[in-house]
Design a protein around this motif. Structure first.
Motif, PDB file in Angstrom:
ATOM      1  N   ASP A  81      54.043  47.558  43.886  1.00  0.00           N
ATOM      2  CA  ASP A  81      53.230  48.769  43.734  1.00  0.00           C
ATOM      3  C   ASP A  81      53.239  49.277  42.294  1.00  0.00           C
ATOM      4  OD1 ASP A  81      51.547  50.820  44.517  1.00  0.00           O
ATOM      5  OD2 ASP A  81      53.173  52.142  45.149  1.00  0.00           O
ATOM      6  N   ASP A  82      52.913  48.380  41.344  1.00  0.00           N
ATOM      7  CA  ASP A  82      52.921  48.739  39.928  1.00  0.00           C
ATOM      8  C   ASP A  82      51.862  47.896  39.222  1.00  0.00           C
ATOM      9  OD1 ASP A  82      53.353  49.209  37.251  1.00  0.00           O
ATOM     10  OD2 ASP A  82      55.526  48.886  37.324  1.00  0.00           O
ATOM     11  N   PRO A  83      50.666  48.453  38.995  1.00  0.00           N
ATOM     12  CA  PRO A  83      49.595  47.674  38.374  1.00  0.00           C
ATOM     13  C   PRO A  83      49.967  47.093  37.011  1.00  0.00           C
ATOM     14  CG  PRO A  83      48.709  49.682  39.339  1.00  0.00           C
ATOM     15  CD  PRO A  83      50.205  49.796  39.414  1.00  0.00           C
ATOM     16  N   SER A  84      50.886  47.734  36.296  1.00  0.00           N
ATOM     17  CA  SER A  84      51.244  47.230  34.971  1.00  0.00           C
ATOM     18  C   SER A  84      51.947  45.884  35.034  1.00  0.00           C
ATOM     19  CB  SER A  84      52.141  48.240  34.249  1.00  0.00           C
ATOM     20  OG  SER A  84      53.447  48.278  34.807  1.00  0.00           O
ATOM     21  N   ARG A  85      52.420  45.488  36.223  1.00  0.00           N
ATOM     22  CA  ARG A  85      53.136  44.210  36.353  1.00  0.00           C
ATOM     23  C   ARG A  85      52.301  43.132  37.044  1.00  0.00           C
ATOM     24  NH1 ARG A  85      58.147  45.666  34.738  1.00  0.00           N
ATOM     25  NH2 ARG A  85      58.575  47.872  35.038  1.00  0.00           N
ATOM     26  N   GLU A  86      51.060  43.432  37.336  1.00  0.00           N
ATOM     27  CA  GLU A  86      50.266  42.473  38.096  1.00  0.00           C
ATOM     28  C   GLU A  86      50.001  41.192  37.317  1.00  0.00           C
ATOM     29  OE1 GLU A  86      46.828  44.485  39.594  1.00  0.00           O
ATOM     30  OE2 GLU A  86      48.001  45.716  41.005  1.00  0.00           O
ATOM     31  N   ALA A  87      49.762  41.292  36.013  1.00  0.00           N
ATOM     32  CA  ALA A  87      49.533  40.084  35.219  1.00  0.00           C
ATOM     33  C   ALA A  87      50.790  39.218  35.190  1.00  0.00           C
ATOM     34  CB  ALA A  87      49.107  40.452  33.801  1.00  0.00           C
ATOM     35  N   LEU A  88      51.966  39.841  35.101  1.00  0.00           N
ATOM     36  CA  LEU A  88      53.217  39.084  35.145  1.00  0.00           C
ATOM     37  C   LEU A  88      53.390  38.404  36.494  1.00  0.00           C
ATOM     38  CD1 LEU A  88      55.714  41.531  33.381  1.00  0.00           C
ATOM     39  CD2 LEU A  88      54.755  39.414  32.442  1.00  0.00           C
ATOM     40  N   GLN A  89      53.012  39.104  37.557  1.00  0.00           N
ATOM     41  CA  GLN A  89      53.114  38.510  38.887  1.00  0.00           C
ATOM     42  C   GLN A  89      52.223  37.283  39.001  1.00  0.00           C
ATOM     43  OE1 GLN A  89      52.142  41.751  41.527  1.00  0.00           O
ATOM     44  NE2 GLN A  89      53.699  43.060  40.586  1.00  0.00           N
ATOM     45  N   ASP A  90      51.000  37.393  38.496  1.00  0.00           N
ATOM     46  CA  ASP A  90      50.084  36.254  38.564  1.00  0.00           C
ATOM     47  C   ASP A  90      50.629  35.074  37.756  1.00  0.00           C
ATOM     48  OD1 ASP A  90      48.369  37.711  40.157  1.00  0.00           O
ATOM     49  OD2 ASP A  90      47.037  38.289  38.523  1.00  0.00           O
ATOM     50  N   ALA A  91      51.188  35.373  36.583  1.00  0.00           N
ATOM     51  CA  ALA A  91      51.762  34.303  35.760  1.00  0.00           C
ATOM     52  C   ALA A  91      52.926  33.635  36.480  1.00  0.00           C
ATOM     53  CB  ALA A  91      52.215  34.865  34.416  1.00  0.00           C
ATOM     54  N   THR A 273      61.685  48.044  25.653  1.00  0.00           N
ATOM     55  CA  THR A 273      62.513  47.781  26.835  1.00  0.00           C
ATOM     56  C   THR A 273      61.930  48.490  28.054  1.00  0.00           C
ATOM     57  OG1 THR A 273      63.958  49.673  26.390  1.00  0.00           O
ATOM     58  CG2 THR A 273      64.606  47.541  25.454  1.00  0.00           C
ATOM     59  N   ASP A 274      62.400  48.072  29.218  1.00  0.00           N
ATOM     60  CA  ASP A 274      61.942  48.665  30.464  1.00  0.00           C
ATOM     61  C   ASP A 274      63.000  48.439  31.536  1.00  0.00           C
ATOM     62  OD1 ASP A 274      60.248  49.975  32.219  1.00  0.00           O
ATOM     63  OD2 ASP A 274      58.985  48.220  32.611  1.00  0.00           O
ATOM     64  N   LEU A 275      63.055  49.337  32.508  1.00  0.00           N
ATOM     65  CA  LEU A 275      63.892  49.211  33.708  1.00  0.00           C
ATOM     66  C   LEU A 275      65.391  49.152  33.401  1.00  0.00           C
ATOM     67  CD1 LEU A 275      61.844  46.523  35.710  1.00  0.00           C
ATOM     68  CD2 LEU A 275      61.898  48.985  36.142  1.00  0.00           C
ATOM     69  N   MET A 501      59.606  41.118  36.488  1.00  0.00           N
ATOM     70  CA  MET A 501      58.201  41.195  36.905  1.00  0.00           C
ATOM     71  C   MET A 501      58.074  41.898  38.252  1.00  0.00           C
ATOM     72  SD  MET A 501      57.180  39.028  39.600  1.00  0.00           S
ATOM     73  CE  MET A 501      58.257  38.087  40.693  1.00  0.00           C
ATOM     74  N   SER A 502      59.163  41.919  39.031  1.00  0.00           N
ATOM     75  CA  SER A 502      59.134  42.542  40.356  1.00  0.00           C
ATOM     76  C   SER A 502      59.503  44.022  40.320  1.00  0.00           C
ATOM     77  CB  SER A 502      60.081  41.804  41.301  1.00  0.00           C
ATOM     78  OG  SER A 502      61.405  41.813  40.795  1.00  0.00           O
ATOM     79  N   GLY A 503      59.630  44.586  39.122  1.00  0.00           N
ATOM     80  CA  GLY A 503      59.897  46.017  39.021  1.00  0.00           C
ATOM     81  C   GLY A 503      61.184  46.416  39.698  1.00  0.00           C
ATOM     82  N   ARG A 504      61.111  47.431  40.531  1.00  0.00           N
ATOM     83  CA  ARG A 504      62.311  47.994  41.147  1.00  0.00           C
ATOM     84  C   ARG A 504      62.641  47.389  42.502  1.00  0.00           C
ATOM     85  NH1 ARG A 504      64.024  52.157  38.132  1.00  0.00           N
ATOM     86  NH2 ARG A 504      62.551  52.987  36.610  1.00  0.00           N
TER      87      ARG A 504
END
Length: 532
Positions: A81-91, A273-275, A501-504
């Motif tokens: 549930d995080d559109p900012s990670r969708e490109a990473l998910q597809d990759a 950085t993130d997370l 890429m899977s966020g939280r």
């Protein structure tokens, strides 16, 4: 100051999942160096089962389960549930099957196999009860010859001296295979006892690393790029306290040398950085040596908080269960750290406790205080300083669920993940046992045995982890990004050095190592100029 200087095409920092990326680079003719801080290769991967969450990959296709990638994409979108990670998910989804196809062409990797581990969010659209996890086959120690001594021991061996015999399984198999494949390319070199100090930058591009190798400072140039694959910062007390208090890292089950060196080096050259407040959390059962061991699932008993109340499905997928401990500790005003695992003699006789198995009995646990024993619930409540009346109500409510077979509050035993534990005893009392828990007319749900057969016992559950999951922000080629979104040329990151890429969330078994391998692969493709 005099600094020796060497040169390679690719430098990989870390020898866990990064070893696979190193093999991919070396197999393409790139002169590749792996630098490892310790005297063994494998990092936290060597502790793992080496599951790889790779939907659509060949092992799944061979098992007749490989045609649901679009459903998996929807599943991943929904649970993260995080559109900012969708490109990473597809990759990630595209890279996993390609990487497995490539690895299976090498005789060291052979054929990976599907392991039926349910996806972790059972109610989410696209979730699979058989999962999308693949594993490397076991590896005979004799096949590795002298390289066997280079592979990090498993956690049971390091902690308890457990003899694993002549076969490497799980993460140790994956690492042994990757190390051999890498070195046999003729383009790969390994340096142990070599710690990253800093990144070398020229004209805004990372062109190498400075390391300390056996006490000597060395500058190593990398013509194509540097891949940071050195794990997270789970063992660094300062960073854990800064980003994840009250957790300090002492309960982590990440490799001891994972102290955030690569993270700090990336930040020093301008990386975003993130997370950083996140980890791959797991419940940890505190053992007689005072430290936790990853507790994958609870078949019997209940967990209660400082108020003597149950608060979670104790067999819930481990990342979710441990996150709930941390969340409730921060938000309710009631202590959940530690949580108390309460059970009775019936469950102890059926399932045992902890690893190594307490055979013939729990004497070592009791002597150390890791396990406490009482003849009554009232006495047990006093031992852990929780209100007896509340604990009594909690146990009585749970015993009612045991009789009906339905956990009306937390639904234990209703998902494919839960039901898997009817057939697996995580820590059997007798190490030769691994028997199913069968329903009976008296107790229809074998995951809900009543707590009414004294003496009673209590053990300690703490929020442990198998690594932090926040780190350097990357793009779909695993290039490390600046805060403005521009890549830092020549610098790549993967695994727990990179933000997940899977966020939280933790979508399914093998997401952490799968991410390490997939983004390491994408990094090398970019360095080699063969990225799509």
């Amino acid at each position: 100051m005099s600094i020796n200087e060497d040169a390679y095409d690719v430098v990989v920092v870390g020898s866990g999942g990064g070893l696979v990326g190193a093999y991919v680079a070396a197999s393409r003719g790139l002169r590749t160096l792996v630098v490892e801080k310790t005297d063994r290769v494998g990092g936290t991967v060597a502790y793992s089962g080496a599951g790889l969450w790779f939907p659509g990959s060949a092992p799944l296709r061979r098992a007749g389960l490989g045609d649901d990638v679009e459903e998996v994409r929807a599943y991943l979108r929904g649970v993260v549930d995080d559109p900012s990670r969708e490109a990473l998910q597809d990759a990630y989804l595209a890279a996993g099957p390609r990487l497995i196809d490539e690895l299976e062409q090498n005789s060291w990797f052979r054929s990976f196999v599907h392991g039926p581990v349910p996806d972790y969010y059972a109610s989410a659209p696209g979730s699979s009860p058989t999962g999308h996890t693949v594993f490397p086959p076991p590896l005979e120690v004799a096949e590795l010859a002298e390289r066997w001594a280079l592979v990090r021991d498993s956690l049971p061996t390091e902690r308890f001296g457990f003899d694993e015999g002549p076969v490497l399984s799980g993460g140790r198999s994956l690492i042994g295979r990757a190390l051999s494949a890498f070195l046999e390319t003729g383009n790969g070199e390994l340096r142990l006892n070599t710690a990253l100090e800093s990144l070398v930058v020229e004209d805004g591009r990372v062109v190498g690393v400075e390391v300390v190798s056996d006490g000597e400072r060395v500058r190593i140039r990398a013509a194509r790029g540097v891949l940071l694959a050195a794990g997270g910062f789970e063992r660094d007390r300062e960073l854990r306290e800064k980003h994840q208090a009250p957790l300090t890292g002492e309960w982590s089950e990440g490799a001891p040398a994972n102290t955030g060196d690569a993270l700090r080096a990336g930040i020093a050259v301008g990386a975003d950085t993130d997370l950083l407040d996140e980890a791959w959390f797991v419940p940890g059962l505190v053992h007689p040596d005072g430290l936790p061991v990853f507790h994958t699932g609870t078949r019997g008993g209940i967990w209660v908080n400082g108020a003597g109340e149950r608060f979670v499905n104790e067999t819930r997928p481990y990342d979710q269960a441990a996150h709930e401990i941390v969340r409730l500790h921060h938000t309710t005003g009631v202590s959940h750290i530690p949580a108390h695992w309460i059970f009775d003699q019936r469950q102890l006789d059926r399932d045992g406790i902890g690893f190594p198995p307490a055979t013939p009995g729990p004497e070592q646990w009791l002597e150390s205080g890791a396990l406490k024993k009482a003849d009554s619930l009232e006495e047990l409540a006093a031992l852990i300083d929780v209100p007896f009346d509340a604990l009594k109500r909690t146990v009585e409510e749970f015993n009612g669920y045991a009789k009906s077979g339905v956990d009306a509050r937390f639904h234990r035993g209703e998902t494919p993940w839960d039901q898997m534990f009817q057939h697996i005893v995580p820590f059997p009392a007798d190490p030769r046992q691994n028997f199913p828990a069968k329903p009976s007319p008296e107790w229809p749900n074998p995951l809900l045995l009543p707590i009414d057969e004294p003496p009673y016992y209590v053990a300690t559950i703490v929020p442990s982890d198998i690594g932090t999951k926040g780190g350097l922000r990357i793009d779909t080629h695993a290039r490390v990004l600046r805060p403005d979104g521009r890549p830092i040329e020549g610098l790549y990151a993967t695994g727990n050095t990179a933000a997940a890429m899977s966020g939280r969330v933790y979508p399914g078994a093998g997401t952490p190592i799968g991410s390490s391998l997939a983004f390491g692969y994408l990094a090398v493709l970019d360095m080699a100029g063969s990225a799509d």
